[in-house]
Design an enzyme around this catalytic site. Structure first.
Site, PDB file in Angstrom:
ATOM      1  CB  SER A   1      10.401  -5.680  -7.007  1.00 29.96           C
ATOM      2  OG  SER A   1      11.492  -6.258  -6.329  1.00 29.96           O
TER       3      SER A   1
ATOM      4  CE1 TYR B   1       8.548  -3.639  -2.098  1.00 34.85           C
ATOM      5  CE2 TYR B   1       9.940  -5.404  -2.958  1.00 34.85           C
ATOM      6  CZ  TYR B   1       9.503  -4.093  -3.006  1.00 34.85           C
ATOM      7  OH  TYR B   1      10.011  -3.231  -3.949  1.00 34.85           O
TER       8      TYR B   1
HETATM    9  P1  NDP Z   1      10.420   5.364  -1.314  1.00 37.78           P
HETATM   10  O1  NDP Z   1      10.283   4.681  -0.013  1.00 37.78           O
HETATM   11  O2  NDP Z   1      11.540   6.336  -1.513  1.00 37.78           O
HETATM   12  O3  NDP Z   1       9.058   6.111  -1.683  1.00 37.78           O
HETATM   13  C1  NDP Z   1       7.839   5.435  -1.519  1.00 37.78           C
HETATM   14  C2  NDP Z   1       6.709   6.393  -1.754  1.00 37.78           C
HETATM   15  O4  NDP Z   1       5.488   5.715  -1.408  1.00 37.78           O
HETATM   16  C3  NDP Z   1       6.775   7.634  -0.852  1.00 37.78           C
HETATM   17  O5  NDP Z   1       6.270   8.740  -1.547  1.00 37.78           O
HETATM   18  C4  NDP Z   1       5.871   7.228   0.304  1.00 37.78           C
HETATM   19  O6  NDP Z   1       5.323   8.301   1.045  1.00 37.78           O
HETATM   20  C5  NDP Z   1       4.763   6.506  -0.468  1.00 37.78           C
HETATM   21  N1  NDP Z   1       3.949   5.708   0.437  1.00 37.78           N
HETATM   22  C6  NDP Z   1       4.351   4.709   1.257  1.00 37.78           C
HETATM   23  N2  NDP Z   1       3.315   4.258   1.973  1.00 37.78           N
HETATM   24  C7  NDP Z   1       2.221   4.980   1.628  1.00 37.78           C
HETATM   25  C8  NDP Z   1       0.871   4.994   2.037  1.00 37.78           C
HETATM   26  N3  NDP Z   1       0.403   4.184   2.996  1.00 37.78           N
HETATM   27  N4  NDP Z   1       0.022   5.867   1.464  1.00 37.78           N
HETATM   28  C9  NDP Z   1       0.473   6.719   0.508  1.00 37.78           C
HETATM   29  N5  NDP Z   1       1.751   6.772   0.081  1.00 37.78           N
HETATM   30  C10 NDP Z   1       2.612   5.902   0.635  1.00 37.78           C
HETATM   31  O7  NDP Z   1      10.493   4.182  -2.387  1.00 37.78           O
HETATM   32  P2  NDP Z   1      11.171   4.080  -3.837  1.00 37.78           P
HETATM   33  O8  NDP Z   1      11.121   5.385  -4.517  1.00 37.78           O
HETATM   34  O9  NDP Z   1      12.437   3.366  -3.676  1.00 37.78           O
HETATM   35  O10 NDP Z   1      10.176   3.027  -4.540  1.00 37.78           O
HETATM   36  C11 NDP Z   1       9.245   3.373  -5.519  1.00 37.78           C
HETATM   37  C12 NDP Z   1       8.735   2.095  -6.133  1.00 37.78           C
HETATM   38  O11 NDP Z   1       9.811   1.371  -6.733  1.00 37.78           O
HETATM   39  C13 NDP Z   1       8.092   1.121  -5.129  1.00 37.78           C
HETATM   40  O12 NDP Z   1       6.967   0.526  -5.719  1.00 37.78           O
HETATM   41  C14 NDP Z   1       9.180   0.078  -4.902  1.00 37.78           C
HETATM   42  O13 NDP Z   1       8.631  -1.148  -4.511  1.00 37.78           O
HETATM   43  C15 NDP Z   1       9.819   0.035  -6.271  1.00 37.78           C
HETATM   44  N6  NDP Z   1      11.180  -0.477  -6.287  1.00 37.78           N
HETATM   45  C16 NDP Z   1      12.211   0.269  -5.758  1.00 37.78           C
HETATM   46  C17 NDP Z   1      13.507  -0.199  -5.802  1.00 37.78           C
HETATM   47  C18 NDP Z   1      14.650   0.579  -5.248  1.00 37.78           C
HETATM   48  O14 NDP Z   1      15.793   0.088  -5.289  1.00 37.78           O
HETATM   49  N7  NDP Z   1      14.455   1.785  -4.729  1.00 37.78           N
HETATM   50  C19 NDP Z   1      13.817  -1.518  -6.392  1.00 37.78           C
HETATM   51  C20 NDP Z   1      12.660  -2.208  -6.943  1.00 37.78           C
HETATM   52  C21 NDP Z   1      11.403  -1.693  -6.869  1.00 37.78           C
HETATM   53  P3  NDP Z   1       6.164   9.014   2.259  1.00 37.78           P
HETATM   54  O15 NDP Z   1       7.078   9.986   1.577  1.00 37.78           O
HETATM   55  O16 NDP Z   1       5.094   9.663   3.064  1.00 37.78           O
HETATM   56  O17 NDP Z   1       6.909   7.912   2.959  1.00 37.78           O
END
Ligand code: NDP
Length: 250
Positions: free
Chosen positions: A158, A171
């Site tokens: 990020s 985070y």
């Molecule tokens: P989302 O919140 O849309 O998706 C996150 C995913 O992680 C979901 O599938 C969620 O499961 C899963 N997850 C969360 N907690 C757990 C857990 N305890 N055990 C197993 N699975 C878990 O996030 P994004 O798609 O936006 O983000 C994806 C990546 O990109 C992350 O690493 C984020 O930090 C990074 N990122 C995103 C940005 C953005 O603008 N979107 C910007 C910069 C970085 P569930 O569906 O059950 O919640």
């Protein structure tokens, strides 16, 4: 040959027969990447914590003509114990005997609050899910990755994984740690074919982004589908030899 991962062009079968585990494949970027990887010929292992959400992604992949049947790996990263990791690895070993791609995508945002006010147990939870779980999963899966001819690990970073900004708390620290973990892994594997790189997706229209910026105009953001070429580049054969790097997609 130098390739810009943002505008990478690839064939319909660029991931053919590659076994790829994507964490957090139930939603957002992970879900989009799982569907697209399956379209490109990969055998996808869908990781998440919700069986129901993962089954919905499974059904979507099964509806893609010619796609391989995906696998589902349910593991809540906030509470998984050693036995749960061992079982996950054993299942992949039995079904595939190797792992070609590992995408650490699952993360949680946690509170956005000052260091002075940050709750200690929340701090531990965010670091555990975003960083410690990725370390454990990587360590446990390394033998299966070394069994691959062309193994690739992608860590998701990020902008706040490079610069500490106010109120991003655990985070941000977890993403700094992620960058370090990826670099160490790359250096420790410099003499074999395993590559390890970081991707910073930039602002993407997902539920995490909505949680971080609830008042934002969502239509101004790119969708998860629009940023996938960078992931495909790092997972496929064209990124062989690229390791220890950190890419910004936008
Ligand atoms: P989302 O919140 O849309 O998706 C996150 C995913 O992680 C979901 O599938 C969620 O499961 C899963 N997850 C969360 N907690 C757990 C857990 N305890 N055990 C197993 N699975 C878990 O996030 P994004 O798609 O936006 O983000 C994806 C990546 O990109 C992350 O690493 C984020 O930090 C990074 N990122 C995103 C940005 C953005 O603008 N979107 C910007 C910069 C970085 P569930 O569906 O059950 O919640």
């Amino acid at each position: 040959m130098s390739i810009d991962p943002k505008s990478y062009q690839y064939g319909d079968d660029v991931l053919k027969d590659r076994v790829i585990l994507i964490t957090g494949a139930s939603d957002g970027i992970g879900r989009a990447l799982a569907l697209h990887s399956a379209k490109l010929g990969a055998q996808v292992i869908l990781h998440g914590r919700s069986t129901k959400k993962l089954e919905a992604v499974y059904d979507e992949i099964m509806a893609i003509e010619g796609a391989c049947r995906p696998s589902i790996a349910v593991l809540d990263l906030s509470i998984a114990d050693a036995d749960a990791y061992v079982a996950l690895v054993k299942n992949i070993e039995t079904e595939f005997g190797r792992l070609d791609g590992l995408v650490h995508n699952a993360s949680i945002l946690g509170p956005r609050i000052s260091i002075e006010q940050y709750d200690i147990s929340e701090w531990q939870r965010v670091l555990h899910v975003n960083l410690t779980a990725a370390f454990v999963l990587t360590q446990q899966l390394l033998p299966l990755m070394h069994a691959s001819e062309d193994p690739s690990i992608i860590f998701t970073s990020s902008g706040v994984g490079r610069v500490g900004k106010p109120f991003w708390g655990a985070y941000s620290v977890s993403k700094f740690g992620t960058e370090s973990l990826s670099q160490m892994l790359a250096a420790e594997n410099a003499h074999n074919s395993l590559r390890s790189n970081c991707l910073n997706p930039g602002p993407v229209r997902t539920k995490m982004r909505l949680e971080a910026y609830p008042a934002e105009d969502r239509d101004s953001l790119v969708t998860p589908d629009e940023i996938l070429p960078a992931y495909i580049y790092l997972l496929g054969p064209d990124s062989q030899g690229i390791t220890g790097q950190s890419f910004d997609i936008q």
